[in-house]
Design a protein around this motif. Structure first.
Motif, PDB file in Angstrom:
ATOM      1  N   VAL A 172       0.936  -1.164  -0.018  1.00 41.87           N
ATOM      2  CA  VAL A 172       0.025  -0.104   0.060  1.00 41.87           C
ATOM      3  C   VAL A 172       0.855   1.389  -0.185  1.00 41.87           C
ATOM      4  CG1 VAL A 172      -0.057   0.060   2.551  1.00 41.87           C
ATOM      5  CG2 VAL A 172      -1.994   1.384   1.149  1.00 41.87           C
ATOM      6  N   THR A 173       0.518   2.292  -0.580  1.00 38.20           N
ATOM      7  CA  THR A 173       1.050   3.579  -0.366  1.00 38.20           C
ATOM      8  C   THR A 173       0.291   4.821  -0.634  1.00 38.20           C
ATOM      9  OG1 THR A 173       3.157   4.779  -1.392  1.00 38.20           O
ATOM     10  CG2 THR A 173       1.485   3.842  -2.991  1.00 38.20           C
ATOM     11  N   HIS A 174       0.838   5.907  -0.357  1.00 43.93           N
ATOM     12  CA  HIS A 174       0.140   7.173  -0.651  1.00 43.93           C
ATOM     13  C   HIS A 174       0.892   7.866  -1.652  1.00 43.93           C
ATOM     14  CE1 HIS A 174       3.213   9.273   1.868  1.00 43.93           C
ATOM     15  NE2 HIS A 174       3.041   8.204   2.438  1.00 43.93           N
ATOM     16  N   SER A 175       0.272   8.484  -2.452  1.00 45.12           N
ATOM     17  CA  SER A 175       0.764   9.079  -3.765  1.00 45.12           C
ATOM     18  C   SER A 175      -0.002  10.382  -4.465  1.00 45.12           C
ATOM     19  CB  SER A 175       1.153   8.015  -5.012  1.00 45.12           C
ATOM     20  OG  SER A 175       1.572   8.549  -5.837  1.00 45.12           O
ATOM     21  N   SER A 176       0.820  11.089  -5.059  1.00 46.16           N
ATOM     22  CA  SER A 176       0.420  12.246  -5.976  1.00 46.16           C
ATOM     23  C   SER A 176       0.091  11.492  -7.248  1.00 46.16           C
ATOM     24  CB  SER A 176       1.109  13.498  -5.895  1.00 46.16           C
ATOM     25  OG  SER A 176       2.488  13.184  -6.487  1.00 46.16           O
ATOM     26  N   GLY A 177       0.552  10.476  -7.631  1.00 43.62           N
ATOM     27  CA  GLY A 177       0.013   9.913  -8.657  1.00 43.62           C
ATOM     28  C   GLY A 177       1.232   8.970  -9.514  1.00 43.62           C
ATOM     29  N   ASN A 178       2.502   9.740  -9.497  1.00 44.87           N
ATOM     30  CA  ASN A 178       3.317   8.696 -10.116  1.00 44.87           C
ATOM     31  C   ASN A 178       3.991   7.823  -9.399  1.00 44.87           C
ATOM     32  OD1 ASN A 178       3.435  10.303 -12.658  1.00 44.87           O
ATOM     33  ND2 ASN A 178       4.938  11.686 -11.805  1.00 44.87           N
ATOM     34  N   HIS A 179       4.025   7.932  -8.199  1.00 46.32           N
ATOM     35  CA  HIS A 179       4.882   6.721  -7.251  1.00 46.32           C
ATOM     36  C   HIS A 179       3.584   5.494  -7.306  1.00 46.32           C
ATOM     37  CE1 HIS A 179       6.517   4.294  -4.063  1.00 46.32           C
ATOM     38  NE2 HIS A 179       5.668   4.691  -3.286  1.00 46.32           N
ATOM     39  N   GLY A 180       2.465   6.106  -7.368  1.00 49.23           N
ATOM     40  CA  GLY A 180       1.146   4.994  -7.126  1.00 49.23           C
ATOM     41  C   GLY A 180       1.199   4.178  -8.619  1.00 49.23           C
ATOM     42  N   GLN A 181       1.692   4.870  -9.600  1.00 49.60           N
ATOM     43  CA  GLN A 181       1.757   4.119 -11.204  1.00 49.60           C
ATOM     44  C   GLN A 181       2.765   3.238 -10.750  1.00 49.60           C
ATOM     45  OE1 GLN A 181       1.145   6.325 -14.764  1.00 49.60           O
ATOM     46  NE2 GLN A 181       1.064   8.051 -13.345  1.00 49.60           N
ATOM     47  N   ALA A 182       3.869   3.489 -10.329  1.00 55.49           N
ATOM     48  CA  ALA A 182       5.128   2.741 -10.402  1.00 55.49           C
ATOM     49  C   ALA A 182       5.047   1.701  -9.471  1.00 55.49           C
ATOM     50  CB  ALA A 182       6.362   3.700  -9.838  1.00 55.49           C
ATOM     51  N   LEU A 183       4.322   1.723  -8.249  1.00 58.94           N
ATOM     52  CA  LEU A 183       4.137   0.784  -7.336  1.00 58.94           C
ATOM     53  C   LEU A 183       3.199  -0.311  -7.623  1.00 58.94           C
ATOM     54  CD1 LEU A 183       5.031  -0.628  -4.718  1.00 58.94           C
ATOM     55  CD2 LEU A 183       3.220   0.630  -3.587  1.00 58.94           C
ATOM     56  N   ALA A 184       2.065   0.291  -8.551  1.00 59.85           N
ATOM     57  CA  ALA A 184       1.058  -0.788  -9.037  1.00 59.85           C
ATOM     58  C   ALA A 184       1.673  -1.523 -10.159  1.00 59.85           C
ATOM     59  CB  ALA A 184      -0.076   0.369  -9.629  1.00 59.85           C
ATOM     60  N   TYR A 185       2.458  -0.833 -11.108  1.00 59.52           N
ATOM     61  CA  TYR A 185       3.202  -1.541 -12.089  1.00 59.52           C
ATOM     62  C   TYR A 185       4.298  -2.597 -11.502  1.00 59.52           C
ATOM     63  CZ  TYR A 185       6.414  -2.947 -15.723  1.00 59.52           C
ATOM     64  OH  TYR A 185       7.294  -3.657 -16.612  1.00 59.52           O
ATOM     65  N   ALA A 186       4.925  -2.386 -10.749  1.00 55.07           N
ATOM     66  CA  ALA A 186       5.877  -3.197  -9.926  1.00 55.07           C
ATOM     67  C   ALA A 186       5.089  -4.391  -9.200  1.00 55.07           C
ATOM     68  CB  ALA A 186       6.492  -2.731  -8.828  1.00 55.07           C
ATOM     69  N   ALA A 203      -2.332   9.171   6.665  1.00 55.48           N
ATOM     70  CA  ALA A 203      -3.121   8.620   7.631  1.00 55.48           C
ATOM     71  C   ALA A 203      -4.018   7.271   7.138  1.00 55.48           C
ATOM     72  CB  ALA A 203      -3.984   9.503   8.264  1.00 55.48           C
ATOM     73  N   ALA A 204      -4.757   7.735   5.924  1.00 52.81           N
ATOM     74  CA  ALA A 204      -5.543   6.641   5.118  1.00 52.81           C
ATOM     75  C   ALA A 204      -4.732   5.415   4.783  1.00 52.81           C
ATOM     76  CB  ALA A 204      -6.177   7.214   4.051  1.00 52.81           C
ATOM     77  N   ALA A 205      -3.620   5.618   4.146  1.00 51.86           N
ATOM     78  CA  ALA A 205      -2.670   4.494   3.923  1.00 51.86           C
ATOM     79  C   ALA A 205      -2.116   3.796   4.887  1.00 51.86           C
ATOM     80  CB  ALA A 205      -1.575   5.087   2.861  1.00 51.86           C
ATOM     81  N   GLU A 206      -1.816   4.690   6.022  1.00 55.32           N
ATOM     82  CA  GLU A 206      -1.238   3.839   7.186  1.00 55.32           C
ATOM     83  C   GLU A 206      -2.442   2.950   7.958  1.00 55.32           C
ATOM     84  OE1 GLU A 206       0.313   6.911   9.362  1.00 55.32           O
ATOM     85  OE2 GLU A 206       2.142   6.949   8.694  1.00 55.32           O
ATOM     86  N   ARG A 207      -3.581   3.520   7.970  1.00 57.48           N
ATOM     87  CA  ARG A 207      -4.531   2.650   8.286  1.00 57.48           C
ATOM     88  C   ARG A 207      -4.878   1.431   7.407  1.00 57.48           C
ATOM     89  NH1 ARG A 207      -8.197   6.291   7.604  1.00 57.48           N
ATOM     90  NH2 ARG A 207      -9.355   5.487   6.112  1.00 57.48           N
ATOM     91  N   LEU A 208      -4.914   1.593   6.348  1.00 57.70           N
ATOM     92  CA  LEU A 208      -5.187   0.482   5.368  1.00 57.70           C
ATOM     93  C   LEU A 208      -4.096  -0.650   5.308  1.00 57.70           C
ATOM     94  CD1 LEU A 208      -6.245   2.404   2.162  1.00 57.70           C
ATOM     95  CD2 LEU A 208      -7.808   0.684   3.421  1.00 57.70           C
ATOM     96  N   ALA A 209      -2.904  -0.203   5.854  1.00 60.91           N
ATOM     97  CA  ALA A 209      -1.634  -1.150   6.032  1.00 60.91           C
ATOM     98  C   ALA A 209      -1.972  -2.018   7.186  1.00 60.91           C
ATOM     99  CB  ALA A 209      -0.488  -0.363   6.329  1.00 60.91           C
ATOM    100  N   GLY A 210      -2.451  -1.344   8.219  1.00 60.68           N
ATOM    101  CA  GLY A 210      -2.736  -1.995   9.615  1.00 60.68           C
ATOM    102  C   GLY A 210      -3.931  -2.864   9.497  1.00 60.68           C
ATOM    103  N   GLU A 211      -4.962  -2.296   8.878  1.00 61.52           N
ATOM    104  CA  GLU A 211      -6.187  -3.322   8.817  1.00 61.52           C
ATOM    105  C   GLU A 211      -6.312  -4.313   7.686  1.00 61.52           C
ATOM    106  OE1 GLU A 211      -9.462   0.820   9.437  1.00 61.52           O
ATOM    107  OE2 GLU A 211      -9.175  -0.479   7.321  1.00 61.52           O
ATOM    108  N   ARG A 212      -5.335  -4.171   6.854  1.00 63.61           N
ATOM    109  CA  ARG A 212      -5.286  -5.392   5.962  1.00 63.61           C
ATOM    110  C   ARG A 212      -3.684  -6.134   5.841  1.00 63.61           C
ATOM    111  NH1 ARG A 212      -7.907  -3.095   0.314  1.00 63.61           N
ATOM    112  NH2 ARG A 212      -9.554  -1.766   0.989  1.00 63.61           N
ATOM    113  N   GLY A 213      -3.029  -5.863   6.754  1.00 66.68           N
ATOM    114  CA  GLY A 213      -1.843  -6.309   6.704  1.00 66.68           C
ATOM    115  C   GLY A 213      -0.829  -6.335   5.530  1.00 66.68           C
ATOM    116  N   LEU A 214      -0.870  -4.854   5.033  1.00 62.92           N
ATOM    117  CA  LEU A 214      -0.262  -4.589   3.631  1.00 62.92           C
ATOM    118  C   LEU A 214       1.121  -4.148   4.190  1.00 62.92           C
ATOM    119  CD1 LEU A 214      -3.302  -2.977   1.767  1.00 62.92           C
ATOM    120  CD2 LEU A 214      -2.149  -5.547   1.531  1.00 62.92           C
TER     121      LEU A 214
END
Length: 305
Positions: free
Chosen positions: A64-78, A119-130
């Motif tokens: 999981v990550t938080h992003s303005s867009g480009n890092h999100g694309q890169a992590l999604a691809y990876a 905060a949303a990304a950190e919450r999702l990491a904890g809730e889903r074990g990401l």
């Protein structure tokens, strides 16, 4: 605080080589070359750090990550390539060209108000074990971005100045760490918009200074609105030779020059390093400006050109 080493950057270069485009240095003036990371698979340098970090995540799990867009694309691809599930949290107002690409790579997109994305990304990491793979506050991410510095010195050994866009500081941290380890005579200078100049203020103050999103979201450079972390601040304080700022009009002028003289598409965030050179704010000498991304909003690009 431990800083990323040249050895770690070299290891990252070997890891990510199978997915990397070794971007060329494109001359756009007598003493100015542009390194167009816009030519990477996801349209920005972010593939370097995101892929290096994702390779170190346990197979079959998720990120999981938080992003303005480009890092999100890169992590999604990876994640897609490595068989990991992926969730990307972006702020409201993220250009559709970026959010659509994130979904296109198979990631789950979560849109939240700008102040809530971390905060949303950190919450999702904890809730889903990401596993959290942040856009800049991570040694593996910084090491991946530092591979750009290795390539610059290999292609232009007598470079004198390297201009790097600064947002959260991962790109500038990695490039400066690599270049200063190999040739400390080269001046590495950060560039950020006047309307999101928190890094300049941080280095002047001697500690990380945070700008509210109500201030940073004024700039068209949507990828340069993040604050430095303690980790990136430590790298910049140790390695960077300074920071300069550019105006919104100067960013637009650089986008036009890159399209005309370099035949290169630059999003506003990707054009700031070139803008600093055009505006006469950068040190003199044989200069490489990092064009960090080309994922420009089509309407903004049309209006600018």
């Amino acid at each position: 605080m431990d800083l990323v080493t040249l050895q770690e950057i070299r290891k990252a270069a070997a890891r990510i080589a199978p997915v990397l485009v070794r971007t060329p240095l494109v001359p756009v003036g007598d003493s100015l070359w542009v390194k167009p990371e816009s030519l990477q698979r996801v349209g920005s340098f972010k593939i370097r750090g995101a892929y290096n970090a994702a390779l170190q995540v346990e197979p079959g799990t998720g990120v999981v990550t938080h992003s303005s867009g480009n890092h999100g694309q890169a992590l999604a691809y990876a994640a897609h390539r490595l068989g990991l599930s992926c969730v990307v949290v972006v702020p409201e107002g993220t250009p559709a060209v970026k959010s659509d690409a994130i979904v296109g790579y198979g990631a789950e997109l979560v849109v939240v108000p700008p102040p809530e994305r971390i905060a949303a990304a950190e919450r999702l990491a904890g809730e889903r074990g990401l596993t959290m793979v942040p856009p800049y506050d991570h040694p593996a991410v910084i090491a991946g971005q530092g591979t750009i510095g290795l390539e610059i010195l290999a292609e232009l050994p007598d470079v004198e100045v390297v201009l790097v866009p600064v947002s959260g500081g991962g790109l500038a941290s990695g490039i400066a760490a690599a270049i200063k380890a190999l040739d400390p005579r080269v001046r590495v200078v950060g560039v950020e918009p006047e309307l999101a100049a928190d890094a300049e203020e941080s280095l002047e103050a001697g500690y990380p200074v945070s700008w509210d999103t109500s201030r940073t979201f004024r700039t068209i450079a949507d990828g340069l609105r993040a604050d430095l972390s303690q980790l990136t601040f430590a790298h910049l304080r140790a390695h960077l030779d300074g920071i300069v700022t550019v105006t919104e009009d100067e960013i637009r002028a650089a986008m036009r020059l890159l399209a005309g003289a370099g035949r290169l598409v630059a999003e506003p965030s990707g054009a700031v390093a070139t803008a600093a050179c055009l505006a006469g704010r950068a040190p003199q000498g044989r200069t490489v400006a990092i064009l960090s991304g080309g994922n420009a909003d089509p309407a903004l690009l049309r209006a600018t050109l």
